[in-house]
Design a protein around this motif. Structure first.
Motif, PDB file in Angstrom:
ATOM      1  N   UNK A  77       0.826  -1.216   0.000  1.00 21.42           N
ATOM      2  CA  UNK A  77       0.000   0.000   0.000  1.00 21.42           C
ATOM      3  C   UNK A  77       0.856   1.259   0.000  1.00 21.42           C
ATOM      4  N   UNK A  78       0.210   2.358  -0.257  1.00 24.40           N
ATOM      5  CA  UNK A  78       0.807   3.679  -0.091  1.00 24.40           C
ATOM      6  C   UNK A  78       0.471   4.177   1.307  1.00 24.40           C
ATOM      7  N   UNK A  79       1.465   4.704   2.015  1.00 20.02           N
ATOM      8  CA  UNK A  79       1.241   5.320   3.320  1.00 20.02           C
ATOM      9  C   UNK A  79       1.389   6.831   3.156  1.00 20.02           C
ATOM     10  N   UNK A  80       0.329   7.563   3.476  1.00 22.29           N
ATOM     11  CA  UNK A  80       0.334   9.025   3.383  1.00 22.29           C
ATOM     12  C   UNK A  80       0.371   9.590   4.794  1.00 22.29           C
ATOM     13  N   UNK A  81       1.396  10.365   5.078  1.00 24.36           N
ATOM     14  CA  UNK A  81       1.605  10.926   6.410  1.00 24.36           C
ATOM     15  C   UNK A  81       1.264  12.411   6.422  1.00 24.36           C
ATOM     16  N   UNK A  82       0.515  12.831   7.425  1.00 22.20           N
ATOM     17  CA  UNK A  82       0.382  14.259   7.671  1.00 22.20           C
ATOM     18  C   UNK A  82       1.735  14.776   8.152  1.00 22.20           C
ATOM     19  N   UNK A  83       1.936  16.079   8.090  1.00 27.36           N
ATOM     20  CA  UNK A  83       3.213  16.659   8.505  1.00 27.36           C
ATOM     21  C   UNK A  83       3.160  17.144   9.956  1.00 27.36           C
ATOM     22  N   UNK A  84       2.444  18.238  10.200  1.00 28.28           N
ATOM     23  CA  UNK A  84       2.391  18.839  11.537  1.00 28.28           C
ATOM     24  C   UNK A  84       1.616  17.939  12.494  1.00 28.28           C
ATOM     25  N   UNK A  85       2.283  17.533  13.566  1.00 27.17           N
ATOM     26  CA  UNK A  85       1.634  16.687  14.556  1.00 27.17           C
ATOM     27  C   UNK A  85       1.831  15.207  14.331  1.00 27.17           C
ATOM     28  N   UNK A  86       2.316  14.820  13.147  1.00 30.53           N
ATOM     29  CA  UNK A  86       2.632  13.419  12.868  1.00 30.53           C
ATOM     30  C   UNK A  86       4.138  13.242  12.700  1.00 30.53           C
ATOM     31  N   UNK A  87       4.757  14.107  11.905  1.00 33.70           N
ATOM     32  CA  UNK A  87       6.205  14.044  11.712  1.00 33.70           C
ATOM     33  C   UNK A  87       6.948  15.080  12.541  1.00 33.70           C
TER      34      UNK A  87
END
Length: 225
Positions: A2-12
């Motif tokens: 699968x593709x994993x889509x990460x939010x930026x602020x608050x996740x990374x």
């Protein structure tokens, strides 16, 4: 895979405390007193233009683009003075995704210029501009399409650009607006509960709610295996 889509602020990156705190300060300066905790509940995960319009309605002031410009100036000053660390476990999660050859991307309501200030501070000197460079070609902003979460368009845009179907995409989010966007895109979504309560994230439609990124990594491993 699968593709994993990460939010930026608050996740990374741990930037939300700075930005919601700044919005609380600026709201109070305009005459609408807001605590940092109330700012998280009111503003976290929302588009800055929407926040400006909300404050105009609340305060009766005409803020216009000057409010957005000043906010971004003050935000950059605070990022510079206070620093923007990675969320605990973010580096290990990204390394695991790389080692497992799992395609992943970042998709944020923020403009690329803000991601340069946050992601760009982490991961040097391995990458000249930190994680901002690490995600080169895999970094998507709502400003590219002028549609912001909770609209699903950003996640659909990222999946299309990465060559994956929504049904084969997994989103990692920390805001209710991001969770709702992923649900509307027909993607599975893992919610990271930090500033937003697990109950609110579950109510927004999260497939699973985790308390830490190591827990997110373990869950992804089970789903992908």
């Amino acid at each position: 895979m699968p593709l994993v889509i990460l939010d930026c602020d608050g996740v990374l990156v741990d930037s939300e405390r700075i930005t919601t705190g700044l919005l609380a300060t600026m709201s109070t300066e305009l005459g609408w007193a807001v605590t940092p905790e109330q700012s998280v509940e009111q503003f976290k995960g929302r588009d800055l233009h929407e926040i400006r319009d909300f404050l105009e309605e609340r305060t009766g002031a005409t803020l216009g683009d000057a409010f957005i410009t000043r906010y971004r100036e003050r935000m950059a000053e605070q990022f510079e003075s206070r620093g923007v660390p990675a969320i605990a476990g973010a580096a290990e999660l990204l390394d695991w995704l790389d080692d497992a050859a799992i395609t992943h991307a970042v998709a944020s309501n923020a403009p690329h210029s803000k991601m340069a200030l946050t992601l760009g501070r982490i991961g040097r000197p391995r990458w000249a501009n930190g994680w901002f460079d690490r995600f080169e070609g895999r970094r998507f902003s709502a400003y590219e399409i002028e549609r912001w979460k909770p609209d699903p368009a950003l996640f659909l845009h990222a999946a299309q650009r990465m060559g994956h179907e929504p049904a084969n995409s997994i989103v990692v989010e920390d805001s209710t607006s991001g969770v709702r966007a992923a649900v509307a895109a027909d993607m599975r979504v893992i919610a990271l509960a930090d500033l937003t309560s697990p109950e609110a994230l579950a109510e927004a439609g999260a497939t699973e709610v985790c308390r830490s990124l190591p827990e997110v990594a373990n869950l992804l491993g089970r789903w992908i295996d």
